[in-house]
Motif scaffolding. Structure first.
Motif, PDB file in Angstrom:
ATOM      1  N   PHE A 235       0.955  -0.746   0.417  1.00  0.00           N
ATOM      2  CA  PHE A 235      -0.366   0.604  -0.226  1.00  0.00           C
ATOM      3  C   PHE A 235       0.661   0.893  -0.133  1.00  0.00           C
ATOM      4  N   PHE A 236       0.848   2.111  -1.242  1.00  0.00           N
ATOM      5  CA  PHE A 236       1.100   3.409  -0.992  1.00  0.00           C
ATOM      6  C   PHE A 236       0.080   4.199  -1.193  1.00  0.00           C
ATOM      7  N   HIS A 237       0.368   5.997  -0.071  1.00  0.00           N
ATOM      8  CA  HIS A 237      -0.585   6.655  -0.296  1.00  0.00           C
ATOM      9  C   HIS A 237       0.693   8.354  -0.670  1.00  0.00           C
ATOM     10  N   ILE A 238      -0.160   8.491  -1.877  1.00  0.00           N
ATOM     11  CA  ILE A 238       0.932   9.925  -2.334  1.00  0.00           C
ATOM     12  C   ILE A 238      -0.294  11.106  -2.513  1.00  0.00           C
ATOM     13  N   GLY A 239       1.062  12.501  -2.063  1.00  0.00           N
ATOM     14  CA  GLY A 239       0.544  13.412  -1.507  1.00  0.00           C
ATOM     15  C   GLY A 239      -0.147  14.027  -2.834  1.00  0.00           C
ATOM     16  N   LYS A 240      -1.187  15.400  -2.552  1.00  0.00           N
ATOM     17  CA  LYS A 240      -1.370  15.847  -3.522  1.00  0.00           C
ATOM     18  C   LYS A 240      -0.020  16.649  -4.391  1.00  0.00           C
ATOM     19  N   SER A 241       0.665  17.593  -3.348  1.00  0.00           N
ATOM     20  CA  SER A 241       2.106  18.264  -3.542  1.00  0.00           C
ATOM     21  C   SER A 241       3.125  17.422  -4.586  1.00  0.00           C
ATOM     22  N   GLU A 242       2.782  15.581  -4.620  1.00  0.00           N
ATOM     23  CA  GLU A 242       4.168  14.720  -5.552  1.00  0.00           C
ATOM     24  C   GLU A 242       3.608  14.615  -6.896  1.00  0.00           C
ATOM     25  N   ILE A 243       1.930  14.602  -6.893  1.00  0.00           N
ATOM     26  CA  ILE A 243       1.210  14.547  -8.396  1.00  0.00           C
ATOM     27  C   ILE A 243       2.088  15.621  -9.676  1.00  0.00           C
ATOM     28  N   PRO A 244       2.863  15.223 -10.024  1.00  0.00           N
ATOM     29  CA  PRO A 244       3.153  15.986 -11.184  1.00  0.00           C
ATOM     30  C   PRO A 244       2.066  16.710 -11.982  1.00  0.00           C
ATOM     31  N   GLU A 245       2.409  18.327 -11.705  1.00  0.00           N
ATOM     32  CA  GLU A 245       1.368  19.108 -13.133  1.00  0.00           C
ATOM     33  C   GLU A 245       1.701  20.232 -13.287  1.00  0.00           C
ATOM     34  N   TRP A 246       1.620  20.908 -14.586  1.00  0.00           N
ATOM     35  CA  TRP A 246       2.427  21.548 -15.410  1.00  0.00           C
ATOM     36  C   TRP A 246       1.060  22.642 -16.597  1.00  0.00           C
TER      37      TRP A 246
ATOM     38  N   ILE B  45       4.787   9.566 -19.241  1.00  0.00           N
ATOM     39  CA  ILE B  45       4.422  10.557 -20.144  1.00  0.00           C
ATOM     40  C   ILE B  45       4.431  11.822 -20.205  1.00  0.00           C
ATOM     41  N   ILE B  46       4.844  11.989 -22.130  1.00  0.00           N
ATOM     42  CA  ILE B  46       5.202  13.237 -22.010  1.00  0.00           C
ATOM     43  C   ILE B  46       6.279  13.561 -20.977  1.00  0.00           C
ATOM     44  N   GLY B  47       7.670  13.036 -20.874  1.00  0.00           N
ATOM     45  CA  GLY B  47       8.286  12.768 -19.929  1.00  0.00           C
ATOM     46  C   GLY B  47       8.451  13.454 -18.981  1.00  0.00           C
ATOM     47  N   LYS B  48       7.097  13.149 -18.075  1.00  0.00           N
ATOM     48  CA  LYS B  48       6.908  13.325 -16.972  1.00  0.00           C
ATOM     49  C   LYS B  48       6.888  11.731 -16.436  1.00  0.00           C
ATOM     50  N   LYS B  49       6.751  11.287 -14.833  1.00  0.00           N
ATOM     51  CA  LYS B  49       6.011  10.317 -14.697  1.00  0.00           C
ATOM     52  C   LYS B  49       5.769  10.907 -12.831  1.00  0.00           C
ATOM     53  N   SER B  50       4.665  10.069 -12.868  1.00  0.00           N
ATOM     54  CA  SER B  50       4.144   9.969 -11.312  1.00  0.00           C
ATOM     55  C   SER B  50       4.815   9.711 -10.621  1.00  0.00           C
ATOM     56  N   PRO B  51       4.907   9.819  -8.830  1.00  0.00           N
ATOM     57  CA  PRO B  51       5.513   8.819  -7.677  1.00  0.00           C
ATOM     58  C   PRO B  51       4.982   7.504  -8.041  1.00  0.00           C
ATOM     59  N   VAL B  52       3.812   7.899  -8.287  1.00  0.00           N
ATOM     60  CA  VAL B  52       2.997   6.056  -8.221  1.00  0.00           C
ATOM     61  C   VAL B  52       3.400   5.110  -8.465  1.00  0.00           C
ATOM     62  N   PRO B  53       3.347   3.879  -7.910  1.00  0.00           N
ATOM     63  CA  PRO B  53       4.681   2.992  -7.812  1.00  0.00           C
ATOM     64  C   PRO B  53       3.786   1.537  -8.828  1.00  0.00           C
ATOM     65  N   VAL B  54       3.281   2.013 -10.163  1.00  0.00           N
ATOM     66  CA  VAL B  54       2.827   1.241 -11.045  1.00  0.00           C
ATOM     67  C   VAL B  54       3.807  -0.258 -11.789  1.00  0.00           C
ATOM     68  N   HIS B  55       2.994  -1.276 -12.294  1.00  0.00           N
ATOM     69  CA  HIS B  55       3.961  -2.893 -12.161  1.00  0.00           C
ATOM     70  C   HIS B  55       4.004  -2.850 -13.003  1.00  0.00           C
ATOM     71  N   SER B  56       2.922  -1.586 -14.560  1.00  0.00           N
ATOM     72  CA  SER B  56       3.588  -2.434 -15.892  1.00  0.00           C
ATOM     73  C   SER B  56       3.424  -0.852 -16.622  1.00  0.00           C
ATOM     74  N   PRO B  57       3.702  -0.620 -17.774  1.00  0.00           N
ATOM     75  CA  PRO B  57       3.730   0.619 -18.271  1.00  0.00           C
ATOM     76  C   PRO B  57       2.323   0.833 -18.856  1.00  0.00           C
ATOM     77  N   LEU B  58       1.601   2.507 -18.628  1.00  0.00           N
ATOM     78  CA  LEU B  58       0.680   2.915 -18.254  1.00  0.00           C
ATOM     79  C   LEU B  58       0.598   4.280 -17.735  1.00  0.00           C
ATOM     80  N   TYR B  59      -0.773   5.448 -18.693  1.00  0.00           N
ATOM     81  CA  TYR B  59      -0.628   6.570 -18.155  1.00  0.00           C
ATOM     82  C   TYR B  59      -2.461   6.549 -17.878  1.00  0.00           C
ATOM     83  N   PHE B  60      -2.403   7.372 -16.841  1.00  0.00           N
ATOM     84  CA  PHE B  60      -3.530   8.009 -16.363  1.00  0.00           C
ATOM     85  C   PHE B  60      -3.477  10.036 -16.149  1.00  0.00           C
TER      86      PHE B  60
END
Length: 311
Positions: free
Chosen positions: A137-148, A162-177
């Motif tokens: 289990f992981f909890h990711i804070g609002k300030s950690e999510i990439p915004e631009w 995606i788009i040269g950015k990476k979310s800190p959510v520790p996903v297990h396969s290539p994806l994007y949301f």
């Protein structure tokens, strides 16, 4: 010109107890988009002071859950001992692996207050080699999510890369949301950054693709991710999600997802019999649970009981 939209899915209502959500996946014609196997759009709705969200302890196997709120609050507890409130802009990421149990409720301090609740509940399948892994289990804070912001378009990468950015959510396969918002009409072309299968959910506003308009609460599945180009007609919010699909089919029963049907049957039996070695209790929330839905498994049990009485 032939449209790049391969499938249009209308959001449909689904009941999760005392709360109605808009279910986007799975759908009869499309069971998954990349590794995404289940998406519920919660709200927006106002829970009065006498109403509360109470999703009782229930099990999962073979998937990761992603909870993302736009408004409101949910208190998460799980069988690993995690107990945390999720607020707007934050992400709860729970990987069930071989088995986990969790509950989702209105926090105690809000149970006598009115509250708007709005967000997403998402299930993402696991690679075959992780389906029997230990839960995490992981909890990711609002300030950690990439915004631009780029050319008047606001982006937020909730999960994936995606788009040269990476979310800190520790996903297990290539994806994007990815969340995309515009205040004015904009032309957006992100196809060159996408891969695998891709879906677009129009939450607010209208988008135009190949001259055709699509409105609020429609899910569009692209034929070719690399051709993903659209126009917004004003104040609009859309969500782009997808990624590489798995080579093996994923099967689903209730809250269980797996590439092996035998594992689904095993999970059914363990939850039906309340096997706490397979599905541990949730600390401080162990007095009630969601029963296994009636299925072929239950009917077989009933038939066996009836036969035994007759003998």
């Amino acid at each position: 010109m032939q449209s790049n939209v391969g499938l249009i899915i209308e959001e449909k209502a689904a009941d999760i107890g005392n709360f109605l959500v808009g279910r986007l996946l799975p759908f009869r014609e499309k069971r998954a988009v990349g590794p995404f196997v289940f998406i519920d759009h919660m709200g927006p709705t106002c829970l009065k002071e006498y109403q509360n969200l109470d999703v009782l302890p229930h099990p999962h196997i073979g998937l990761s859950t992603l909870t993302y709120l736009l408004s409101g609050s949910i208190f998460h507890r799980d069988s690993m001992g995690n107990a945390i409130e999720i607020k707007p802009g934050e992400v709860n990421w729970m990987t069930a692996g071989k088995g986990v149990v969790h509950s989702e409720r209105t926090p105690e301090y809000l149970r006598e207050s009115s509250m708007f609740l709005h967000g997403f509940q998402i299930w993402i399948g696991l690679p075959k080699e992780l389906e029997q892994s230990e839960p995490t289990f992981f909890h990711i804070g609002k300030s950690e999510i990439p915004e631009w912001e780029e050319n008047g378009v606001e982006y937020k990468l909730i999960a994936g890369e995606i788009i040269g950015k990476k979310s800190p959510v520790p996903v297990h396969s290539p994806l994007y949301f990815l969340e995309i918002k515009t205040k004015n009409a904009q032309k957006i072309n992100i196809g060159e950054h996408l891969f695998g299968e891709v879906g677009m959910y129009v939450m607010d506003g209208t988008v135009k693709i190949d001259g055709q308009e699509f409105g609020t609460k429609q899910l569009l599945i692209a034929k070719n991710a690399t051709l993903c180009e659209f126009e917004t007609t004003g104040e609009t919010s859309v969500y782009i999600f997808g990624g590489e699909p798995f080579s093996e089919e994923r099967f689903m029963f209730w809250n269980f997802v797996n590439s092996d049907k035998e594992m689904l049957e095993k999970a059914k039996k363990n939850w039906y019999e309340q096997n706490h070695d397979a599905f541990p209790l949730v600390p401080e929330d162990d007095q009630e649970y969601v029963p296994l839905p009636r299925s072929v498994f239950d009917i077989k049990k009933d038939n066996e009981a009836t036969k035994s009485k007759l003998l």
